[in-house]
Design a protein around this motif. Structure first.
Motif, PDB file in Angstrom:
ATOM      1  N   GLU A   4      40.394   2.124  80.437  1.00 31.48           N
ATOM      2  CA  GLU A   4      41.665   1.517  80.841  1.00 31.48           C
ATOM      3  C   GLU A   4      42.795   2.547  80.854  1.00 31.48           C
ATOM      4  O   GLU A   4      43.601   2.583  81.791  1.00 31.48           O
ATOM      5  N   TYR A  50      42.373   4.676  83.872  1.00 33.75           N
ATOM      6  CA  TYR A  50      42.773   3.929  85.072  1.00 33.75           C
ATOM      7  C   TYR A  50      44.289   3.982  85.244  1.00 33.75           C
ATOM      8  O   TYR A  50      44.794   4.296  86.333  1.00 33.75           O
ATOM      9  N   TRP A  51      45.030   3.662  84.182  1.00 33.12           N
ATOM     10  CA  TRP A  51      46.501   3.633  84.303  1.00 33.12           C
ATOM     11  C   TRP A  51      47.085   5.025  84.518  1.00 33.12           C
ATOM     12  O   TRP A  51      48.071   5.184  85.230  1.00 33.12           O
ATOM     13  N   HIS A  52      46.468   6.034  83.926  1.00 32.72           N
ATOM     14  CA  HIS A  52      46.924   7.405  84.176  1.00 32.72           C
ATOM     15  C   HIS A  52      46.773   7.736  85.663  1.00 32.72           C
ATOM     16  O   HIS A  52      47.700   8.228  86.299  1.00 32.72           O
ATOM     17  N   ARG A  78      46.444   5.595  88.134  1.00 35.95           N
ATOM     18  CA  ARG A  78      47.270   4.680  88.942  1.00 35.95           C
ATOM     19  C   ARG A  78      48.715   5.155  89.007  1.00 35.95           C
ATOM     20  O   ARG A  78      49.375   5.016  90.025  1.00 35.95           O
ATOM     21  N   ARG A  79      49.224   5.706  87.919  1.00 37.64           N
ATOM     22  CA  ARG A  79      50.605   6.218  87.938  1.00 37.64           C
ATOM     23  C   ARG A  79      50.740   7.412  88.876  1.00 37.64           C
ATOM     24  O   ARG A  79      51.829   7.715  89.349  1.00 37.64           O
ATOM     25  N   HIS A 122      46.219   0.239  93.527  1.00 35.44           N
ATOM     26  CA  HIS A 122      45.072  -0.193  92.734  1.00 35.44           C
ATOM     27  C   HIS A 122      43.753   0.308  93.331  1.00 35.44           C
ATOM     28  O   HIS A 122      42.909   0.850  92.614  1.00 35.44           O
ATOM     29  N   ASN A 170      54.509  11.682  83.180  1.00 29.55           N
ATOM     30  CA  ASN A 170      53.629  10.558  82.849  1.00 29.55           C
ATOM     31  C   ASN A 170      52.797  10.828  81.600  1.00 29.55           C
ATOM     32  O   ASN A 170      52.665   9.956  80.741  1.00 29.55           O
ATOM     33  N   TYR A 199      54.173   8.222  78.990  1.00 25.64           N
ATOM     34  CA  TYR A 199      53.263   7.082  78.867  1.00 25.64           C
ATOM     35  C   TYR A 199      52.112   7.336  77.889  1.00 25.64           C
ATOM     36  O   TYR A 199      51.712   6.433  77.163  1.00 25.64           O
TER      37      TYR A 199
END
Length: 184
Positions: free
Chosen positions: A33, A36-38, A40-41, A46, A141, A145
């Protein structure tokens, strides 16, 4: 079995042919997860994030034998994920065009995928991030994040720590300026 395994235990499992599949599932359960978010940023959409994550997983699975274990496993994972995300952006850019020129395309993608009930401040913040040059955005990021140290970010990106600090500082200033101009 506990979900959060120590790096050494997980690596031993990943390098054992009989436990490799199970080890990989655990690895993805722990880090999938976040990766994925890394991604996606960086790529925004998506579908693109899913594609880059799939390529990341393939590279991790096939390359785990080359991981020496002298650094953090997460740093190695993020290095692969970052390279795959940037590779995807390069493929989307026109020939002889910098991936930094994809800013408006990424902004359009962000607007298309932003839920109607999303926080307006967060949307402005995300748009501000997309105005940054790619290297500044990646450094920002990872620091903002993912709460990584500059040393970790340097290992992930292959950039000098002082360059990263400068990128982060300029990114902060640009974001503040953008937010001020778009929320006043």
């Amino acid at each position: 079995m506990k979900i959060e395994m120590q790096q050494a235990e997980l690596l031993a499992m990943l390098k054992d042919p009989l436990q490799r599949d199970r080890g990989f599932r655990l690895l993805m359960k722990q880090h999938g997860e976040a990766l994925y978010w890394h991604i996606r940023r960086i790529v925004v959409g998506h579908d693109d994030a899913e594609d880059a994550l799939q390529e990341t997983c393939i590279k991790i699975f096939s390359g785990i034998g080359s991981f020496r274990g002298d650094g953090k496993l997460t740093t190695w994972l993020y290095s692969i994920a970052t390279r795959e995300a940037l590779t995807l952006l390069r493929r989307q850019a026109h020939p002889f065009q910098s991936i930094d020129a994809l800013g408006s395309t990424l902004t359009n993608r962000l607007e298309a995928e932003t839920p109607l009930d999303s926080n307006a401040t967060e949307v402005v913040f995300q748009k501000a991030l997309l105005t940054l040059p790619t290297q500044q955005r990646v450094a920002f990021n990872l620091r903002y994040y993912d709460d990584m140290s500059y040393d970790e970010i340097a290992r992930i990106t292959g950039k000098n720590v002082n360059t990263l600090k400068t990128n982060y500082h300029f990114a902060q200033e640009k974001i503040k300026k953008y937010i001020k101009a778009h929320t006043a």
